[in-house]
Write an enzyme that holds these catalytic residues in place. Sequence first.
Site, PDB file in Angstrom:
ATOM      1  N   HIS A  46       0.794  -1.239   0.000  1.00 59.54           N
ATOM      2  CA  HIS A  46       0.000   0.000   0.000  1.00 59.54           C
ATOM      3  C   HIS A  46       0.823   1.284   0.000  1.00 59.54           C
ATOM      4  CE1 HIS A  46       0.841   0.067   4.353  1.00 59.54           C
ATOM      5  NE2 HIS A  46       0.588   1.361   4.276  1.00 59.54           N
TER       6      HIS A  46
HETATM    7  C1  UD1 Z   1      -1.982   6.135   5.341  1.00 62.21           C
HETATM    8  C2  UD1 Z   1      -0.705   6.667   5.980  1.00 62.21           C
HETATM    9  C3  UD1 Z   1       0.358   5.577   5.961  1.00 62.21           C
HETATM   10  C4  UD1 Z   1      -0.147   4.294   6.588  1.00 62.21           C
HETATM   11  C5  UD1 Z   1      -1.470   3.886   5.960  1.00 62.21           C
HETATM   12  C6  UD1 Z   1      -2.026   2.716   6.732  1.00 62.21           C
HETATM   13  C7  UD1 Z   1      -0.291   9.077   5.654  1.00 62.21           C
HETATM   14  C8  UD1 Z   1       0.482  10.090   4.896  1.00 62.21           C
HETATM   15  N1  UD1 Z   1      -0.176   7.800   5.232  1.00 62.21           N
HETATM   16  O1  UD1 Z   1      -1.687   5.829   3.995  1.00 62.21           O
HETATM   17  O2  UD1 Z   1       1.491   6.018   6.699  1.00 62.21           O
HETATM   18  O3  UD1 Z   1       0.811   3.292   6.380  1.00 62.21           O
HETATM   19  O4  UD1 Z   1      -2.404   4.973   6.030  1.00 62.21           O
HETATM   20  O5  UD1 Z   1      -2.968   2.016   6.023  1.00 62.21           O
HETATM   21  O6  UD1 Z   1      -0.967   9.416   6.587  1.00 62.21           O
HETATM   22  N2  UD1 Z   1      -9.005   5.019   0.879  1.00 62.21           N
HETATM   23  C9  UD1 Z   1     -10.255   4.473   0.766  1.00 62.21           C
HETATM   24  N3  UD1 Z   1     -10.932   4.186   1.913  1.00 62.21           N
HETATM   25  C10 UD1 Z   1     -10.448   4.429   3.153  1.00 62.21           C
HETATM   26  C11 UD1 Z   1      -9.179   5.002   3.240  1.00 62.21           C
HETATM   27  C12 UD1 Z   1      -8.466   5.282   2.104  1.00 62.21           C
HETATM   28  O7  UD1 Z   1     -10.756   4.237  -0.333  1.00 62.21           O
HETATM   29  O8  UD1 Z   1     -11.128   4.127   4.153  1.00 62.21           O
HETATM   30  C13 UD1 Z   1      -8.250   5.286  -0.387  1.00 62.21           C
HETATM   31  C14 UD1 Z   1      -8.523   6.684  -0.957  1.00 62.21           C
HETATM   32  O9  UD1 Z   1      -8.494   6.568  -2.340  1.00 62.21           O
HETATM   33  C15 UD1 Z   1      -7.311   7.471  -0.474  1.00 62.21           C
HETATM   34  C16 UD1 Z   1      -6.219   6.433  -0.501  1.00 62.21           C
HETATM   35  O10 UD1 Z   1      -6.849   5.213  -0.099  1.00 62.21           O
HETATM   36  O11 UD1 Z   1      -7.024   8.555  -1.307  1.00 62.21           O
HETATM   37  C17 UD1 Z   1      -5.079   6.728   0.429  1.00 62.21           C
HETATM   38  O12 UD1 Z   1      -5.540   6.951   1.769  1.00 62.21           O
HETATM   39  P1  UD1 Z   1      -4.675   7.865   2.781  1.00 62.21           P
HETATM   40  O13 UD1 Z   1      -5.230   7.769   4.144  1.00 62.21           O
HETATM   41  O14 UD1 Z   1      -4.469   9.213   2.217  1.00 62.21           O
HETATM   42  O15 UD1 Z   1      -3.257   7.203   2.735  1.00 62.21           O
HETATM   43  P2  UD1 Z   1      -2.836   5.681   2.928  1.00 62.21           P
HETATM   44  O16 UD1 Z   1      -2.184   5.232   1.673  1.00 62.21           O
HETATM   45  O17 UD1 Z   1      -3.971   4.905   3.457  1.00 62.21           O
HETATM   46  N1  UDP Z   2      -4.183  -5.179   8.859  1.00 60.37           N
HETATM   47  C1  UDP Z   2      -5.499  -5.636   8.973  1.00 60.37           C
HETATM   48  N2  UDP Z   2      -6.151  -6.021   7.841  1.00 60.37           N
HETATM   49  C2  UDP Z   2      -5.577  -5.975   6.608  1.00 60.37           C
HETATM   50  C3  UDP Z   2      -4.247  -5.511   6.507  1.00 60.37           C
HETATM   51  C4  UDP Z   2      -3.587  -5.108   7.654  1.00 60.37           C
HETATM   52  O1  UDP Z   2      -6.041  -5.716  10.085  1.00 60.37           O
HETATM   53  O2  UDP Z   2      -6.253  -6.326   5.625  1.00 60.37           O
HETATM   54  C5  UDP Z   2      -3.482  -4.751  10.081  1.00 60.37           C
HETATM   55  C6  UDP Z   2      -2.167  -5.444  10.332  1.00 60.37           C
HETATM   56  O3  UDP Z   2      -2.371  -6.662  11.021  1.00 60.37           O
HETATM   57  C7  UDP Z   2      -1.418  -4.412  11.166  1.00 60.37           C
HETATM   58  C8  UDP Z   2      -1.921  -3.106  10.615  1.00 60.37           C
HETATM   59  O4  UDP Z   2      -3.132  -3.385   9.929  1.00 60.37           O
HETATM   60  O5  UDP Z   2      -1.783  -4.516  12.530  1.00 60.37           O
HETATM   61  C9  UDP Z   2      -0.931  -2.504   9.650  1.00 60.37           C
HETATM   62  O6  UDP Z   2      -1.515  -1.407   9.016  1.00 60.37           O
HETATM   63  P1  UDP Z   2      -1.109  -0.917   7.567  1.00 60.37           P
HETATM   64  O7  UDP Z   2      -0.371  -1.984   6.838  1.00 60.37           O
HETATM   65  O8  UDP Z   2      -2.324  -0.373   6.940  1.00 60.37           O
HETATM   66  O9  UDP Z   2      -0.171   0.342   7.880  1.00 60.37           O
HETATM   67  P2  UDP Z   2       1.346   0.545   8.347  1.00 60.37           P
HETATM   68  O10 UDP Z   2       1.612  -0.348   9.488  1.00 60.37           O
HETATM   69  O11 UDP Z   2       2.219   0.294   7.167  1.00 60.37           O
HETATM   70  O12 UDP Z   2       1.382   1.984   8.692  1.00 60.37           O
END
Ligand code: UD1
Ligand code: UDP
Length: 384
Positions: free
Chosen positions: A221
């Site tokens: 991601h």
């Molecule tokens: C964010 C965090 C990242 C973390 C990740 C965990 C920042 C800069 N990044 O990244 O550090 O590892 O969360 O998962 O804060 N979207 C949906 N539904 C949702 C949420 C997101 O469709 O419920 C889609 C949208 O298109 C959105 C994209 O995901 O634009 C990215 O979401 P965003 O929260 O901006 O960043 P992440 O890549 O999730």
């Molecule tokens: N996780 C989850 N369901 C999923 C993928 C990840 O519950 O489908 C959990 C995972 O076990 C961990 C956390 O989400 O506890 C990690 O989050 P993510 O990978 O979104 O973000 P990051 O840790 O890279 O910031």
Amino acid sequence: MSQIKILTIIGARPQIIKAAALSRAIRTSYSDKIIEVIVHTGQHYDDNMSKVFFEELEIPEPNYNLNVGSGNHGSQTAAMLVGIEEILVNEKPNCIVLYGDTNSTLAGAIAASKIHIPVVHIEAGLRSFNKSMPEEINRIICDHISTILFTPTLAGLENLKKEGFRTNNLPPYSCDNPVVYHCGDVMLDNSLYFATVAEQRTTILKDLQLEQGNYVLTTIHRNNNTDDSIRLNSLFGALNKISKENDTTIVIPLHPRTSKLLPKNLSISLFDEIKRNKKIKIISPVSFLEMIVLEKNSKLIMTDSGGVQKEAFFFKKPCIILRSETEWVELVACGSASVVDADEIKIHDSYNYFSQNFDLKYPEIFGNGRASEFICEKVLLHIH
Ligand code: UD1
Ligand code: UDP
């Protein structure tokens, strides 16, 4: 006895999960001393990225939801900043508690520090030394305006020392005179707490027809992997090849960011091949309990997630890190993980290496599973 009020900011999936550990400690051991107000920024909002964790991990319903949603960094962070400031002014908490390095973390840190509310940063000190990552900027800023910093690893503590943090400051503490504690990782608290019940409460292995120890679990991601077509093709190209060459099932609970970009950034031919490949199971994001069951029973894990790298280690699974560096350097140093970037050959070689090496080491890097209690004790000691 007087109580302190802490205000917790959550927003992204991993923060909701991390916050569960501290909320549980407060509920079971500190409810007479700590009142927790939870603010959800709404950064993640799909049911399977947010709601599912509240139900499953028994996290109290947030007192506020800013419903900020997705957006560019500037507009998303700014909307959070406005909303959090207003709540802080009304609630007047004794401190704000922030997790990790997301935009929700950054907004909370700026909003609170500007109005002199002490910042408590959990998962402080981590560095990738790569400022093209939004998270690196968020975490550096947050650390440098925090009053109490909790590092999950010794590498985190060393990074802070190199940036000028002293470990011999005396109280009273402030953001000009902060205190740093090495306390272990709240994610380990959760994994230990939920590992056994997870298997009783979920049927994911059966649902996906997975054989214990005979599949690879993958998550992707990170923005530099999803938004860059060359990197995304290379990652999925490698997965496709590994699954075919080894007749190996690869399960991918796909983050919504990646789901949206896959059709756009993968070549038409590779996208078609992936869709036709029965060994690659792309599924919607799963719940935390389902995820830890998938982790615990996998053969190995490939990921660009920070949290999933650590959980691989907690469950003693080798981890192939699909990034050019990691903040969790101890995992690589002890030989149970490798950093392969989005490089098809390195991914392939690393898969072959870990498929044949079973005598890997998993020393106690992340504490003893009681980081949350330690954090509560220290917050009670220093926050008035
Ligand atoms: C964010 C965090 C990242 C973390 C990740 C965990 C920042 C800069 N990044 O990244 O550090 O590892 O969360 O998962 O804060 N979207 C949906 N539904 C949702 C949420 C997101 O469709 O419920 C889609 C949208 O298109 C959105 C994209 O995901 O634009 C990215 O979401 P965003 O929260 O901006 O960043 P992440 O890549 O999730
Ligand atoms: N996780 C989850 N369901 C999923 C993928 C990840 O519950 O489908 C959990 C995972 O076990 C961990 C956390 O989400 O506890 C990690 O989050 P993510 O990978 O979104 O973000 P990051 O840790 O890279 O910031």
